[in-house]
Design a protein around this motif. Sequence first.
Motif, mmCIF file in Angstrom:
data_model
loop_
_atom_site.group_PDB
_atom_site.id
_atom_site.type_symbol
_atom_site.label_atom_id
_atom_site.label_comp_id
_atom_site.label_asym_id
_atom_site.label_seq_id
_atom_site.Cartn_x
_atom_site.Cartn_y
_atom_site.Cartn_z
ATOM 1 N N ARG A 1 36.412 46.930 44.261
ATOM 2 C CA ARG A 1 36.311 48.368 44.546
ATOM 3 C C ARG A 1 37.612 48.869 45.179
ATOM 4 O O ARG A 1 38.145 49.905 44.788
ATOM 5 C CB ARG A 1 35.138 48.618 45.498
ATOM 6 C CG ARG A 1 34.911 50.086 45.840
ATOM 7 C CD ARG A 1 33.715 50.249 46.769
ATOM 8 N NE ARG A 1 32.501 49.771 46.137
ATOM 9 C CZ ARG A 1 31.415 49.359 46.800
ATOM 10 N NH1 ARG A 1 31.392 49.367 48.116
ATOM 11 N NH2 ARG A 1 30.350 48.944 46.146
ATOM 12 N N TYR B 1 40.601 47.639 44.935
ATOM 13 C CA TYR B 1 41.704 47.700 43.968
ATOM 14 C C TYR B 1 41.544 48.901 43.043
ATOM 15 O O TYR B 1 42.487 49.650 42.787
ATOM 16 C CB TYR B 1 41.819 46.406 43.151
ATOM 17 C CG TYR B 1 43.086 46.456 42.346
ATOM 18 C CD1 TYR B 1 44.308 46.151 42.942
ATOM 19 C CD2 TYR B 1 43.093 46.932 41.039
ATOM 20 C CE1 TYR B 1 45.496 46.297 42.253
ATOM 21 C CE2 TYR B 1 44.275 47.079 40.329
ATOM 22 C CZ TYR B 1 45.483 46.755 40.946
ATOM 23 O OH TYR B 1 46.659 46.925 40.278
ATOM 24 N N ARG C 1 41.967 52.250 44.942
ATOM 25 C CA ARG C 1 43.281 52.431 45.546
ATOM 26 C C ARG C 1 44.376 52.499 44.477
ATOM 27 O O ARG C 1 45.282 53.295 44.576
ATOM 28 C CB ARG C 1 43.542 51.254 46.488
ATOM 29 C CG ARG C 1 44.510 51.558 47.586
ATOM 30 C CD ARG C 1 44.856 50.300 48.340
ATOM 31 N NE ARG C 1 43.811 49.859 49.238
ATOM 32 C CZ ARG C 1 43.824 48.645 49.820
ATOM 33 N NH1 ARG C 1 44.795 47.793 49.573
ATOM 34 N NH2 ARG C 1 42.859 48.296 50.640
ATOM 35 N N GLU C 2 44.275 51.623 43.475
ATOM 36 C CA GLU C 2 45.382 51.479 42.528
ATOM 37 C C GLU C 2 45.080 52.033 41.134
ATOM 38 O O GLU C 2 45.857 52.819 40.604
ATOM 39 C CB GLU C 2 45.774 49.994 42.401
ATOM 40 C CG GLU C 2 46.129 49.319 43.720
ATOM 41 C CD GLU C 2 47.395 49.855 44.359
ATOM 42 O OE1 GLU C 2 48.242 50.422 43.634
ATOM 43 O OE2 GLU C 2 47.536 49.739 45.593
ATOM 44 N N GLN D 1 45.105 55.765 40.393
ATOM 45 C CA GLN D 1 46.341 56.543 40.502
ATOM 46 C C GLN D 1 46.935 56.940 39.162
ATOM 47 O O GLN D 1 47.534 57.999 39.036
ATOM 48 C CB GLN D 1 47.381 55.749 41.298
ATOM 49 C CG GLN D 1 46.961 55.593 42.732
ATOM 50 C CD GLN D 1 48.102 55.182 43.621
ATOM 51 O OE1 GLN D 1 49.249 55.287 43.225
ATOM 52 N NE2 GLN D 1 47.800 54.724 44.812
ATOM 53 N N GLU E 1 29.213 69.393 46.306
ATOM 54 C CA GLU E 1 30.305 70.308 46.663
ATOM 55 C C GLU E 1 30.156 71.673 46.003
ATOM 56 O O GLU E 1 30.357 72.698 46.614
ATOM 57 C CB GLU E 1 31.635 69.728 46.152
ATOM 58 C CG GLU E 1 32.382 68.891 47.144
ATOM 59 C CD GLU E 1 33.646 68.341 46.511
ATOM 60 O OE1 GLU E 1 34.198 68.978 45.595
ATOM 61 O OE2 GLU E 1 34.072 67.251 46.936
ATOM 62 N N ARG E 2 29.832 71.630 44.716
ATOM 63 C CA ARG E 2 29.829 72.848 43.916
ATOM 64 C C ARG E 2 28.643 73.733 44.300
ATOM 65 O O ARG E 2 27.505 73.264 44.387
ATOM 66 C CB ARG E 2 29.734 72.457 42.439
ATOM 67 C CG ARG E 2 29.471 73.587 41.495
ATOM 68 C CD ARG E 2 30.749 74.327 41.180
ATOM 69 N NE ARG E 2 30.480 75.467 40.319
ATOM 70 C CZ ARG E 2 31.429 76.269 39.875
ATOM 71 N NH1 ARG E 2 32.685 76.047 40.183
ATOM 72 N NH2 ARG E 2 31.142 77.281 39.112
ATOM 73 N N LYS E 3 28.933 75.015 44.508
ATOM 74 C CA LYS E 3 27.857 75.921 44.882
ATOM 75 C C LYS E 3 27.532 76.891 43.749
ATOM 76 O O LYS E 3 28.411 77.291 42.993
ATOM 77 C CB LYS E 3 28.242 76.700 46.133
ATOM 78 C CG LYS E 3 28.346 75.814 47.357
ATOM 79 C CD LYS E 3 28.404 76.613 48.645
ATOM 80 C CE LYS E 3 28.434 75.663 49.832
ATOM 81 N NZ LYS E 3 29.567 74.714 49.784
ATOM 82 N N TYR F 1 34.319 72.215 34.222
ATOM 83 C CA TYR F 1 35.218 71.220 34.821
ATOM 84 C C TYR F 1 35.032 69.845 34.161
ATOM 85 O O TYR F 1 35.957 69.068 34.051
ATOM 86 C CB TYR F 1 34.977 71.103 36.325
ATOM 87 C CG TYR F 1 35.389 72.342 37.076
ATOM 88 C CD1 TYR F 1 36.741 72.580 37.345
ATOM 89 C CD2 TYR F 1 34.454 73.285 37.492
ATOM 90 C CE1 TYR F 1 37.133 73.723 38.013
ATOM 91 C CE2 TYR F 1 34.838 74.427 38.160
ATOM 92 C CZ TYR F 1 36.178 74.645 38.423
ATOM 93 O OH TYR F 1 36.573 75.770 39.092
ATOM 94 N N GLU G 1 40.969 66.306 34.052
ATOM 95 C CA GLU G 1 41.223 66.062 35.460
ATOM 96 C C GLU G 1 39.993 65.536 36.202
ATOM 97 O O GLU G 1 40.108 64.868 37.215
ATOM 98 C CB GLU G 1 41.667 67.401 36.058
ATOM 99 C CG GLU G 1 42.370 67.297 37.363
ATOM 100 C CD GLU G 1 42.669 68.680 37.935
ATOM 101 O OE1 GLU G 1 42.835 69.640 37.152
ATOM 102 O OE2 GLU G 1 42.721 68.777 39.165
ATOM 103 N N TYR G 2 38.823 65.846 35.707
ATOM 104 C CA TYR G 2 37.600 65.479 36.429
ATOM 105 C C TYR G 2 36.997 64.143 35.986
ATOM 106 O O TYR G 2 35.921 63.760 36.437
ATOM 107 C CB TYR G 2 36.582 66.623 36.350
ATOM 108 C CG TYR G 2 36.964 67.741 37.288
ATOM 109 C CD1 TYR G 2 36.378 67.848 38.544
ATOM 110 C CD2 TYR G 2 37.971 68.642 36.961
ATOM 111 C CE1 TYR G 2 36.760 68.831 39.432
ATOM 112 C CE2 TYR G 2 38.375 69.626 37.839
ATOM 113 C CZ TYR G 2 37.763 69.715 39.077
ATOM 114 O OH TYR G 2 38.144 70.693 39.955
#
Lengths: 247, 322, 379
Positions: free
Chosen positions: C17, C19, C22-23, C26, C267-269, C341, C346-347
């Motif tokens: 998880r 790795y 974090r990597e 990216q 998050e989305r409202k 989205y 991007e999502y």
Amino acid sequence: MKILVLIGNVPDTTTKIKFNADKTAFDTNGVQWIINPWDELALTRAMELKETPGSGVESVTVANVGKQDTEATLRKALAIGADKAIRVDSEPKDAFFVASQLAQVAKGYDLVFAGIEASDYNGSAVGGMLAEMIGIQSVSGVSNLQIEGSKAKLVREIEGGSQTVSLDFPLLAIVQKGIAKEPRIPAMRGIMMARTKPLEVITPVDTDIRVSFASFDLPPAKAACKKFTEDQVNQLVHALRDEAKVL
Amino acid sequence: MSVLIFVDNTEGKIKKAGFELASYGAALAKQAGENAIAVSLGKVESDELQKLGNYGITKVLTADDARFASLDNQASAKAIAAAANQTGSKIILLAHNNFGKAIAPRLAVKLQAGLVSNVVGLPVSLDPFKVNKHVFTGKAIGHAVIHTPVKVLTLSYNSFGLVENKVNVTFEAFDPGLTNADFGLIIEQTQTVSGKILLSEAEIVVAGGRGMKGPENWSGLEELASVLGAATACSRPVSDEGWRPHSEHVGQTGKIIAPNLYFAFGISGAIQHLGGVSGSKVIVAVNKDPEAPIFEAADYGIVGDALKVIPEMIAAVKEIKG
Amino acid sequence: MNFAFTEEQLMIQQAARDYAQRELIQDVLERDASCEFPHRHVKALAELGFMGMMVDPAYDGGGLDAVSYVLAMEEISKVDASTSVIMSVNNSLVCYGINAFCTHEQKEKYLKPLARGEKLGAFLLSEPEAGSDATSQRTIAEDKGDYYLVNGTKNWITNANSASYYVLIAQTDPSKKHKGITAFIVEKDSPGITLGPHEDKMGMRSSDTHAVMFNDVKVPKANRIGEEGFGFTFAMKVLEGGRIGIAAQALGIASGALERAVAYSKERKAFGTAIANHQAIAFKLADMAVKVENARNLCLKAAWLKDQGKPYGVASAMAKQYAADIAMEVTTEAVQIHGGYGYVKEYHVERLMREAKLTQIYEGTSEVQKIIISRDLIK
């Protein structure tokens, strides 16, 4: 050269902070425990030093104060590469208590690493107290540490900049971000070997409690964010000056 | 009886944190019905020390010894302990800055004192001695109780503010009785950041995150910082990527800051980031994503592209600053 | 019954998880666009021991159990199925087969570098005319005394370009049909091997998939795996285990999509509250969570059976069919929850949806898995 790294067992940094009903204690339900982030960086640096040819580091030991449920954290440290772990078998009551326990085991090391603070109670105290108790020099805010012959060369942060300092061993380095690039992820081989490495359990010494927490509170909820559009930058700047009075 | 305040200096100058601590110490001394006595180590210009009187300090012990310039925490802790014993102080205050953090634990051991660091606000009560501090990196407040007769506190920066209170201040030379053996630290080199506002003491901080797209876009942010008189900062991914130095990383594992005004450009506001900036008085967020968690923590926000907003904000700030 | 993981298993899960989060995260979007092979990540995962997890430590492997492998595959696949398929092929198709069925000399030479991840392997079974029906191999390996002479074409080969060693399934005696199939280890730089163009795939775009052509390729006899005619049994055994890897990959794609859908809907409202509070979304999340949990249990059951030395071919077929199918469903719903989205790169969820599709197709389509499962029921 023998290195000791102090390890704190703290809630994962993404943990949502909750307290029990009467707000006297942190609610540990469902919390995932990790190595305190600064301690993990310190351990990573200790391993890098050990792996550097000619550094003369023969062993890296990790130590914490905690009950048996904190052994998973110590074994992770062993998986990362520490040679040996020591656990002082007690709840970590306050910084003075923890430092007093660690003073039992911290003698005889040339280099002791401590994190600048723990991400739970943010005491910033154990490392400095321990150095005072066992009578060795310490440097705080360390972001780089090299072994140069019989001396340590460190970079520490000071107000307004940074400073390269050198001093003799034994030494306690209180480290911050930068001491290692990123915490090391344990390799499979290390994980499988962790259980075969020694984990010594030590009885705590009697120590007074100097500081306790009567209760905790969550900060008051913030008022809703006042939102502007891309075209209203001017209005925002005016609000910062006239309403919030911060410009 | 008195409250002892360790006022540190940077190359002979007292920084805002020092005057804030003096203000806090004076208020605490008043609460306890004691005198507010400061102790200063090293060479400090006398008009700098004189300024402590503007913040309610009635007496300053000065150990005018150049050796303290090495910021040796062992030697300094020894000296402050000597001052505490000489003045009979039961409450000793330090700033929660790099130096204060280094000295306070040693001092607490020497004085057999309870230490509470990162304190916010005056004690809630003196007996029992109860004081509030940040815990869980700003995500909660702990009500700490010190059980020992002697107390050491470090004060969270920008949590109390400056309180002007002009009094007559007297000076007294003080010899902590240290030998050269007490100063073990050898300074090889000092790199000071000059001409820039320091992140740790900035009133305004302008920070950028991944939404800044790349290190080449920081020039706009730096210009905005310069017109605002602000320091620059960044989120963790930005320092991990090497776009900005680690020293600019604010957040749970980076620097914890508490400026009056914090701008977050293109920072989504992960819980670890918020932990490091939640002490800010006012937070302004600029983010393309209207659902970004940073808006939950922000007081003001712009839903939009940071790279578009920055030049407009530079213009708007220049305008109001005339 | 015991559903608890060991401390080591949890540490392996966490390492994978860390790795991935974090990597891999990216550059996963860039690599999806550019189809660039993740050399850096493969090297790092190899150093961590993820490329030969279950190989005997005597041959430089991790000696780990299949449960740990499932946990690691899930975590890597949550973020990047392109990288996890490289890992899966090397671990469960190539290393597993060599570890289980090769001689000591073959293991010394080929398994050690594969287990260390210094070299990658590929598994060459599919042909233009033989995908799901593995019995009709057209690639011929002709016995020439000291060596076999190989001619034919293999299709859809993961790691075809980046691998150094191929595990090849070919026909040595066409008259015996599947009993005339034999397995070999072939070095990729053998003269006569050429690659087709990089396949421009819908998903898992940064893994390299090519056709591999054999034109009079000489394979030393010493590189034959087992006896002549062992190849079909070998391939089926390897695929039984391989299915666990792909099932865990599908599971990871689904659980990654679920995590993103949960985070986004909190998050989305809409209409004044987080969309997670709307029953239409909340029930979707509940359905997705049940599917993911079922898939996880099937994967772990198959892995556990394997670790216990019990038959697991049907269990791994069930895990693969179910996990792949629900990965498609869960990722589609995750896109739906994200609305507009979700349809942009991007999502991440549209990429997960594209990746999920392949898990229903390769290493035995969902239909082939159902054949395996149903044949076992009515045998």
